[in-house]
Design a protein around this motif. Sequence first.
Motif, short mmCIF file in Angstrom:
data_model
loop_
_atom_site.label_atom_id
_atom_site.label_comp_id
_atom_site.label_asym_id
_atom_site.label_seq_id
_atom_site.Cartn_x
_atom_site.Cartn_y
_atom_site.Cartn_z
N VAL A 293 0.84 -1.20 0.00
CA VAL A 293 0.00 0.00 0.00
C VAL A 293 0.87 1.25 0.00
O VAL A 293 0.62 2.21 -0.74
CB VAL A 293 -0.94 -0.01 1.22
CG1 VAL A 293 -1.72 1.29 1.31
CG2 VAL A 293 -1.88 -1.20 1.16
N ARG A 296 2.32 1.89 -3.42
CA ARG A 296 1.32 2.42 -4.37
C ARG A 296 1.12 3.93 -4.12
O ARG A 296 1.07 4.72 -5.07
CB ARG A 296 -0.01 1.69 -4.22
CG ARG A 296 0.03 0.21 -4.51
CD ARG A 296 0.29 -0.09 -5.98
NE ARG A 296 0.21 -1.53 -6.23
CZ ARG A 296 -0.88 -2.16 -6.64
NH1 ARG A 296 -1.99 -1.48 -6.85
NH2 ARG A 296 -0.86 -3.47 -6.86
N LEU A 362 -5.60 -1.54 -6.44
CA LEU A 362 -5.39 -2.00 -5.07
C LEU A 362 -6.75 -2.17 -4.39
O LEU A 362 -7.61 -1.29 -4.48
CB LEU A 362 -4.55 -0.97 -4.31
CG LEU A 362 -4.05 -1.34 -2.92
CD1 LEU A 362 -3.02 -2.45 -3.01
CD2 LEU A 362 -3.46 -0.11 -2.24
N ALA A 365 -9.11 0.70 -2.45
CA ALA A 365 -8.36 1.93 -2.71
C ALA A 365 -8.91 2.61 -3.95
O ALA A 365 -9.65 2.02 -4.74
CB ALA A 365 -6.87 1.64 -2.87
N TRP A 382 -7.19 4.82 0.74
CA TRP A 382 -7.16 3.37 0.99
C TRP A 382 -7.79 3.10 2.34
O TRP A 382 -7.54 3.83 3.32
CB TRP A 382 -5.71 2.87 1.00
CG TRP A 382 -5.59 1.41 1.40
CD1 TRP A 382 -5.91 0.33 0.64
CD2 TRP A 382 -5.11 0.91 2.64
NE1 TRP A 382 -5.67 -0.83 1.34
CE2 TRP A 382 -5.17 -0.51 2.58
CE3 TRP A 382 -4.64 1.50 3.80
CZ2 TRP A 382 -4.77 -1.32 3.61
CZ3 TRP A 382 -4.24 0.68 4.86
CH2 TRP A 382 -4.30 -0.71 4.76
#
Length: 384
Positions: A293, A296, A362, A365, A382
């Motif tokens: 995460v 990203r 994701l 997200a 997210w």
Amino acid sequence: MSLPGSTRYDSATRHMARTIARTGAGARGVVGFVAIVAATLGAVPPVSFAWLAPALAADLVWTGLFLWVAWRGRRLPAWLVAGDAVITVALCLAQGHLVGGAALEGGSSWIAGLVTMTIVVSGVTWRPWVAVPVGLVVAGAYLAGMRLAAPYQEVAGTLGIHLVQILCIALLMTLLRRSAASADAFLRESARAEIALMAERLRREDELRQVGSVHETSLHTLTMVGLGTYDKPSPTLRRQALADLAALEKLRARPSAESAPIALDALLDEVAGRVTGLDVRKRLTPETVPGEVAERFARAVTEALANVALHSGVREAELVSSRCDGEIRVEVADAGGGFDVERVPSDRFGVRGSILDTMRSLPNAGADIRSGDQGTRVSLWWRP
């Protein structure tokens, strides 16, 4: 190419389009102005000034417009290239009124130069399935105009030259586009690898801090036992020993590097510091998120900040991270001129790939970009 000291790449395809636009503007401008001079000096019978004067005036205005639009843009607009082809075709069909007999016989008229330039410009702008038919139409119009002006003029050699020009420019641009696409793929992976290395370094630093903390607390507990601080069973000693064992167990069973937690605020702070030519005001809330995460978020923020530095026209940006109702949000904002999000070309993977697709692929997200006259705001989120 990469920005010095940053994890951001700039599209090779984008650079190629910009270079083509600048080169096309300069070349078309030179050819257009030279054609006007050559047409004026070669204005001998059967050239009709009633035809030549408006034709040269139109060419002058169009050449200036082409030069201005192409030089200022990031690519050659399709409407500009199409307009150039239409004007060239019209001039070709009117050769009998615009070109002297000697120039027609030699195939070296001022219109011949415009034909070659139009074939080249259309070839570097459009894909072969569009550029080749357009080039054939322009070449056909030139030959038709020569036939109308001089019915017995040999045109086979001229046709062969134009066919070679059309095919060569189509082949060359196909190779260049493939090379640019390969370079873009390499640059994308390089940027992702550098962000992964940054994240891994922060993970290692966090692990070292944890190991150091456990070492200190465990050593302190053992020292107290060794010095006889506790000469009989103690609830305090028992709690401390259990806490030390739990910390050691946590380190032993830590997750893999891909899912290990990482300090998002530290990673974003480092990303912001690597963007050159931009003053980034940061308000980052301390948060720990899974490594994937964090990476990203970092990739999307890297691209968003680099876009501000390259395209917004301002030298300041704001980077904010926060948690609201259990959702982690990161925003990049600037006060630049903005752009039309809906008109972003599909090959601009910086916006679509490195920001929107990176976050939307994701789970739990997403990303959103809002832009206008007051600036641009990139929102990333997210939910754990």
